[in-house]
Design a protein around this motif. Sequence first.
Motif, mmCIF file in Angstrom:
data_model
loop_
_atom_site.group_PDB
_atom_site.id
_atom_site.type_symbol
_atom_site.label_atom_id
_atom_site.label_comp_id
_atom_site.label_asym_id
_atom_site.label_seq_id
_atom_site.Cartn_x
_atom_site.Cartn_y
_atom_site.Cartn_z
ATOM 1 N N UNK A 38 0.823 -1.220 0.000
ATOM 2 C CA UNK A 38 0.000 0.000 0.000
ATOM 3 C C UNK A 38 0.853 1.265 0.000
ATOM 4 N N UNK A 39 1.847 1.314 0.879
ATOM 5 C CA UNK A 39 2.697 2.504 0.966
ATOM 6 C C UNK A 39 3.452 2.765 -0.318
ATOM 7 N N UNK A 40 4.007 1.703 -0.921
ATOM 8 C CA UNK A 40 4.743 1.870 -2.179
ATOM 9 C C UNK A 40 3.809 2.273 -3.315
ATOM 10 N N UNK A 41 2.585 1.742 -3.293
ATOM 11 C CA UNK A 41 1.607 2.108 -4.320
ATOM 12 C C UNK A 41 1.280 3.596 -4.227
ATOM 13 N N UNK A 42 1.150 4.101 -3.023
ATOM 14 C CA UNK A 42 0.867 5.531 -2.845
ATOM 15 C C UNK A 42 1.991 6.394 -3.405
ATOM 16 N N UNK A 43 3.221 5.950 -3.201
ATOM 17 C CA UNK A 43 4.377 6.686 -3.736
ATOM 18 C C UNK A 43 4.352 6.666 -5.260
ATOM 19 N N UNK A 44 4.094 5.500 -5.839
ATOM 20 C CA UNK A 44 4.063 5.377 -7.300
ATOM 21 C C UNK A 44 2.954 6.246 -7.900
ATOM 22 N N UNK A 45 1.781 6.205 -7.280
ATOM 23 C CA UNK A 45 0.646 6.984 -7.790
ATOM 24 C C UNK A 45 0.913 8.475 -7.658
ATOM 25 N N UNK A 46 1.462 8.897 -6.505
ATOM 26 C CA UNK A 46 1.761 10.318 -6.298
ATOM 27 C C UNK A 46 2.780 10.812 -7.320
ATOM 28 N N UNK A 47 3.793 9.997 -7.607
ATOM 29 C CA UNK A 47 4.813 10.376 -8.585
ATOM 30 C C UNK A 47 4.204 10.509 -9.976
ATOM 31 N N UNK A 48 3.288 9.606 -10.297
ATOM 32 C CA UNK A 48 2.633 9.635 -11.601
ATOM 33 C C UNK A 48 1.737 10.869 -11.727
ATOM 34 N N UNK A 49 0.999 11.176 -10.677
ATOM 35 C CA UNK A 49 0.124 12.347 -10.695
ATOM 36 C C UNK A 49 0.927 13.636 -10.829
ATOM 37 N N UNK A 50 2.093 13.664 -10.200
ATOM 38 C CA UNK A 50 2.959 14.842 -10.296
ATOM 39 C C UNK A 50 3.549 14.958 -11.703
ATOM 40 N N UNK A 51 3.892 13.831 -12.311
ATOM 41 C CA UNK A 51 4.511 13.832 -13.627
ATOM 42 C C UNK A 51 3.512 14.197 -14.726
ATOM 43 N N UNK A 52 2.236 13.797 -14.511
ATOM 44 C CA UNK A 52 1.206 14.056 -15.520
ATOM 45 C C UNK A 52 0.016 14.760 -14.865
ATOM 46 N N UNK A 53 0.185 16.022 -14.481
ATOM 47 C CA UNK A 53 -0.848 16.731 -13.711
ATOM 48 C C UNK A 53 -2.168 16.931 -14.449
ATOM 49 N N UNK A 54 -2.152 16.948 -15.766
ATOM 50 C CA UNK A 54 -3.386 17.177 -16.522
ATOM 51 C C UNK A 54 -4.063 15.879 -16.968
ATOM 52 N N UNK A 55 -3.470 14.742 -16.653
ATOM 53 C CA UNK A 55 -4.026 13.459 -17.084
ATOM 54 C C UNK A 55 -5.258 13.104 -16.261
ATOM 55 N N UNK A 56 -6.212 12.436 -16.898
ATOM 56 C CA UNK A 56 -7.384 11.947 -16.171
ATOM 57 C C UNK A 56 -6.988 10.712 -15.359
ATOM 58 N N UNK A 57 -7.852 10.337 -14.438
ATOM 59 C CA UNK A 57 -7.581 9.143 -13.632
ATOM 60 C C UNK A 57 -7.452 7.907 -14.515
ATOM 61 N N UNK A 58 -8.297 7.827 -15.527
ATOM 62 C CA UNK A 58 -8.253 6.674 -16.427
ATOM 63 C C UNK A 58 -6.943 6.647 -17.218
ATOM 64 N N UNK A 59 -6.466 7.810 -17.619
ATOM 65 C CA UNK A 59 -5.192 7.879 -18.341
ATOM 66 C C UNK A 59 -4.032 7.482 -17.433
ATOM 67 N N UNK A 60 -4.088 7.913 -16.184
ATOM 68 C CA UNK A 60 -3.042 7.534 -15.229
ATOM 69 C C UNK A 60 -3.072 6.022 -14.986
ATOM 70 N N UNK A 61 -4.274 5.460 -14.933
ATOM 71 C CA UNK A 61 -4.400 4.013 -14.739
ATOM 72 C C UNK A 61 -3.732 3.261 -15.890
ATOM 73 N N UNK A 62 -3.913 3.753 -17.118
ATOM 74 C CA UNK A 62 -3.276 3.091 -18.256
ATOM 75 C C UNK A 62 -1.764 3.197 -18.180
#
Length: 211
Positions: A38-62
């Motif tokens: 869980x903790x590592x997943x939060x780090x990965x997701x946060x990094x992805x959201x920071x890298x792609x701030x305009x991406x939708x949730x579905x795009x980040x999931x892909x």
Amino acid sequence: MAFYDGVTERLGFMKKLTPAELKKLGALRLSDLIQGEIGRARVRVAALEKRYPSATTKELAQRLVDEKKSLAGMVGGVSGVFGLISLPADLTFMAYLQLILLTDVATLYKANLKTDRARGELLDLFGYANGLGPLHRSGPKVLGKLAALLLAKGGMTTLGRAMPLVAAPITAYLNNQHIQMVGEQAVRFYEGFDKAHAKARTAKRKAASGE
């Protein structure tokens, strides 16, 4: 730094393919595996959201799916070279990789994986995606037995693994496609989860404001 982090993470995953690490992996309880990730997943997701701030949730999931596909393809290439000898190792790692992907996608969609219910839903999602049915109550409890069940049930194709040397690219492709399919099922499930929670939050705000 993002590139370095990605390379570091990939190397970390690949180190788990050694016999000693696979043995440890196979003995992991599924619920413990998810909780520990869980903790590592939060780090990965946060990094992805920071890298792609305009991406939708579905795009980040892909993008999360694509990251795991690259790992699945590498593992497929290795297992294809060694053929059936490495089949259990491949299946154990692929089962692990799928569970990590599901944990990442669930985290992206704000599922509370600290609850038994959410972890049970995740395991059932894994089971349905692999043709095994619900796993939460009656399925295997450790990763190694889950991989053995995948092999016995044929939930993951073994075509490429049955043709050593010649079929390394085929195995990599099949692993890649399977991860994509699991990711798509996860997105469909958690998209519904997300919409239901959004509707509940809206209703709660309206009730609080007297609308």
